[in-house]
Scaffold this motif. Structure first.
Motif, PDB file in Angstrom:
ATOM      1  N   ALA A  27       0.833  -1.199   0.000  1.00 24.73           N
ATOM      2  CA  ALA A  27       0.000   0.000   0.000  1.00 24.73           C
ATOM      3  C   ALA A  27       0.868   1.250   0.000  1.00 24.73           C
ATOM      4  CB  ALA A  27      -0.931  -0.011   1.218  1.00 24.73           C
ATOM      5  N   ASP A  28       1.954   1.219   0.789  1.00 22.93           N
ATOM      6  CA  ASP A  28       2.842   2.378   0.857  1.00 22.93           C
ATOM      7  C   ASP A  28       3.552   2.602  -0.477  1.00 22.93           C
ATOM      8  OD1 ASP A  28       4.361   4.422   2.471  1.00 22.93           O
ATOM      9  OD2 ASP A  28       6.025   3.142   1.842  1.00 22.93           O
ATOM     10  N   ARG A  29       4.009   1.534  -1.122  1.00 20.99           N
ATOM     11  CA  ARG A  29       4.717   1.671  -2.403  1.00 20.99           C
ATOM     12  C   ARG A  29       3.798   2.126  -3.520  1.00 20.99           C
ATOM     13  NH1 ARG A  29       9.582  -1.138  -2.776  1.00 20.99           N
ATOM     14  NH2 ARG A  29       9.672  -0.198  -4.860  1.00 20.99           N
ATOM     15  N   LEU A  30       2.533   1.703  -3.463  1.00 23.61           N
ATOM     16  CA  LEU A  30       1.588   2.045  -4.529  1.00 23.61           C
ATOM     17  C   LEU A  30       0.831   3.340  -4.254  1.00 23.61           C
ATOM     18  CD1 LEU A  30       0.099  -1.515  -5.157  1.00 23.61           C
ATOM     19  CD2 LEU A  30       1.776  -0.316  -6.565  1.00 23.61           C
ATOM     20  N   GLY A  31       0.884   3.815  -3.006  1.00 20.88           N
ATOM     21  CA  GLY A  31       0.163   5.034  -2.663  1.00 20.88           C
ATOM     22  C   GLY A  31      -1.339   4.837  -2.574  1.00 20.88           C
ATOM     23  N   VAL A  32      -1.762   3.662  -2.104  1.00 19.00           N
ATOM     24  CA  VAL A  32      -3.190   3.360  -1.974  1.00 19.00           C
ATOM     25  C   VAL A  32      -3.423   2.752  -0.592  1.00 19.00           C
ATOM     26  CG1 VAL A  32      -3.492   3.015  -4.460  1.00 19.00           C
ATOM     27  CG2 VAL A  32      -2.888   1.062  -3.002  1.00 19.00           C
ATOM     28  N   ASP A  33      -4.675   2.400  -0.302  1.00 23.41           N
ATOM     29  CA  ASP A  33      -4.959   1.737   0.975  1.00 23.41           C
ATOM     30  C   ASP A  33      -4.940   0.224   0.800  1.00 23.41           C
ATOM     31  OD1 ASP A  33      -7.368   1.076  -0.274  1.00 23.41           O
ATOM     32  OD2 ASP A  33      -8.445   2.743   0.638  1.00 23.41           O
ATOM     33  N   GLY A  34      -5.045  -0.491   1.927  1.00 24.36           N
ATOM     34  CA  GLY A  34      -4.968  -1.948   1.892  1.00 24.36           C
ATOM     35  C   GLY A  34      -6.074  -2.585   1.086  1.00 24.36           C
ATOM     36  N   ARG A  35      -7.255  -1.985   1.154  1.00 27.87           N
ATOM     37  CA  ARG A  35      -8.384  -2.555   0.415  1.00 27.87           C
ATOM     38  C   ARG A  35      -8.120  -2.506  -1.086  1.00 27.87           C
ATOM     39  NH1 ARG A  35     -14.671  -0.518   1.097  1.00 27.87           N
ATOM     40  NH2 ARG A  35     -15.612  -2.039  -0.352  1.00 27.87           N
ATOM     41  N   THR A  36      -7.513  -1.406  -1.543  1.00 25.28           N
ATOM     42  CA  THR A  36      -7.213  -1.285  -2.977  1.00 25.28           C
ATOM     43  C   THR A  36      -6.134  -2.283  -3.383  1.00 25.28           C
ATOM     44  OG1 THR A  36      -7.764   1.071  -2.853  1.00 25.28           O
ATOM     45  CG2 THR A  36      -6.549   0.328  -4.786  1.00 25.28           C
ATOM     46  N   VAL A  37      -5.161  -2.522  -2.504  1.00 19.11           N
ATOM     47  CA  VAL A  37      -4.131  -3.520  -2.804  1.00 19.11           C
ATOM     48  C   VAL A  37      -4.777  -4.873  -3.058  1.00 19.11           C
ATOM     49  CG1 VAL A  37      -2.209  -4.851  -1.815  1.00 19.11           C
ATOM     50  CG2 VAL A  37      -2.272  -2.362  -1.556  1.00 19.11           C
ATOM     51  N   ARG A  38      -5.728  -5.262  -2.215  1.00 19.33           N
ATOM     52  CA  ARG A  38      -6.389  -6.550  -2.397  1.00 19.33           C
ATOM     53  C   ARG A  38      -7.151  -6.602  -3.717  1.00 19.33           C
ATOM     54  NH1 ARG A  38      -7.015  -5.138   3.049  1.00 19.33           N
ATOM     55  NH2 ARG A  38      -5.883  -6.533   4.474  1.00 19.33           N
ATOM     56  N   ARG A  39      -7.719  -5.453  -4.095  1.00 17.19           N
ATOM     57  CA  ARG A  39      -8.439  -5.414  -5.371  1.00 17.19           C
ATOM     58  C   ARG A  39      -7.465  -5.583  -6.548  1.00 17.19           C
ATOM     59  NH1 ARG A  39     -10.673  -0.823  -4.865  1.00 17.19           N
ATOM     60  NH2 ARG A  39      -9.596   0.413  -6.446  1.00 17.19           N
ATOM     61  N   TYR A  40      -6.284  -4.962  -6.439  1.00 17.29           N
ATOM     62  CA  TYR A  40      -5.286  -5.111  -7.499  1.00 17.29           C
ATOM     63  C   TYR A  40      -4.786  -6.554  -7.580  1.00 17.29           C
ATOM     64  CZ  TYR A  40      -4.971   0.001  -7.770  1.00 17.29           C
ATOM     65  OH  TYR A  40      -5.249   1.335  -7.942  1.00 17.29           O
TER      66      TYR A  40
END
Length: 333
Positions: A27-40
């Motif tokens: 999440a920190d590397r992508l600049g998003v939240d954890g929920r968005t990481v799971r979606r990706y």
């Protein structure tokens, strides 16, 4: 702002580097939240890329072991870095040759990368390459065969003896066993240094003069504290040439090395007398070998240190002739 597709590809690159990546880290590397990481991650799974979820305190995501990624994907910075590296390698002689006489492996690799890039990025990189100029000419290089380089490098890593077919500078061919200690590049040429076990002597060979290399059974142990680069430089300075030059120069090792590096000359530094400064200027013994002497008088003049020529007499005559020309030019109105 980065588009979702770009972030999904960045996520794949992060997972491709290996290991387990936590959700917080991604999440920190992508600049998003954890929920968005799971979606990706779900997007990658939909593309049949096996991303595994690892549970536990140190859990996160990783690529399934043994998975082979699809064709290489590079972003703008990575593509430019690769192409510039290939150009630099070609100009410095650090690339191997292909089977054709007109192309190098770097040229064919650059062409393949160029064809695989998106047209938008390819045009931008073409602009960089077309506008790029160099202040120095390409190095005169002698590229080794890829198979020879890979075989020798593997033998160095695993400390395995090899058999090589070698051609000397004067055209003599031989086949010999060899214990390779390290590979060194110097002024556009590749060298391998090691020991000939049959005669027990240290040897250094140019890789481009090795026609074939085969791994032999057994293993060897290299000397402790070995410095392959220093060994190659010393070997070049001591190689047999037409002239053997002996000098005494008043100065320090550092001053002499500014004009006569380790690949050109050996400097014998006597132990300082008791109570004297070990870094003070003093008379040092210098030896070098050369096919020609005409380049040496200007080098000695540029040192701007007192020197004595012990041999050969031809060098003394050349230095006197240079001094006469400089004096005549200085007196000219």
């Amino acid at each position: 702002m980065a588009r979702p597709t770009s972030r999904v590809l960045t996520l794949l690159e992060l997972l491709q580097s290996g290991g387990i990546r936590t959700v917080a880290e991604l999440a920190d590397r992508l600049g998003v939240d954890g929920r968005t990481v799971r979606r990706y991650v779900d997007h990658l799974v939909d593309l049949d890329i096996p991303v595994e979820a690892v549970r536990g305190r140190y859990g996160g995501y990783r690529l399934a072991p043994g998975y082979r990624l699809p064709p290489l994907m590079l972003n703008d910075d990575e593509a430019l870095a690769v192409l510039l590296g290939l150009v630099a390698g070609r100009r410095t002689g650090l690339l191997t040759a292909t089977e054709t006489a007109t192309d190098t492996a770097g040229e064919t690799a650059a062409a393949k990368i160029r064809r695989a890039l998106p047209e938008r990025l390819a045009r931008r990189l073409d602009a960089v390459m077309e506008s790029l100029a160099f202040t120095a000419p390409p190095a005169v290089s002698a590229t080794p065969e890829t198979g020879v380089l890979l075989t020798v490098a593997d033998a160095v890593r695993h400390r395995r003896p090899i058999s090589i077919r070698y051609t000397t500078r004067d055209g003599r061919r031989s086949e010999r066993a060899f214990h390779p200690y390290g590979i060194v590049t110097h002024t556009g040429r590749w060298y391998v240094t090691g020991t000939d076990p049959e005669i027990g002597q240290d040897r250094t060979f140019r890789l481009d003069r090795i026609a074939d290399a085969r791994t032999l059974p057994g293993s060897f142990e290299p000397p402790a504290g070995l410095d392959p680069a220093q060994r190659v430089l010393s070997g070049l300075a001591e190689a047999a040439y037409r002239y053997e030059v002996t000098l005494r120069i008043h100065g320090t090792v550092e001053q002499i090395r500014t004009r006569l590096p380790a690949s050109v000359a050996t400097v014998e530094e006597p132990a300082p007398a008791e109570g004297t400064d070990p870094h003070a200027e003093r008379w040092l013994h210098v030896e070098l070998r050369a096919e020609r002497l005409d380049w040496l008088p200007p080098v000695l003049a540029s040192l701007d240190r007192p020197f004595v020529i012990e041999r050969p007499d031809e060098l003394r005559d050349l230095v006197i002739a240079l001094a006469d020309r400089l004096a005549a030019s200085a007196r000219r109105a």
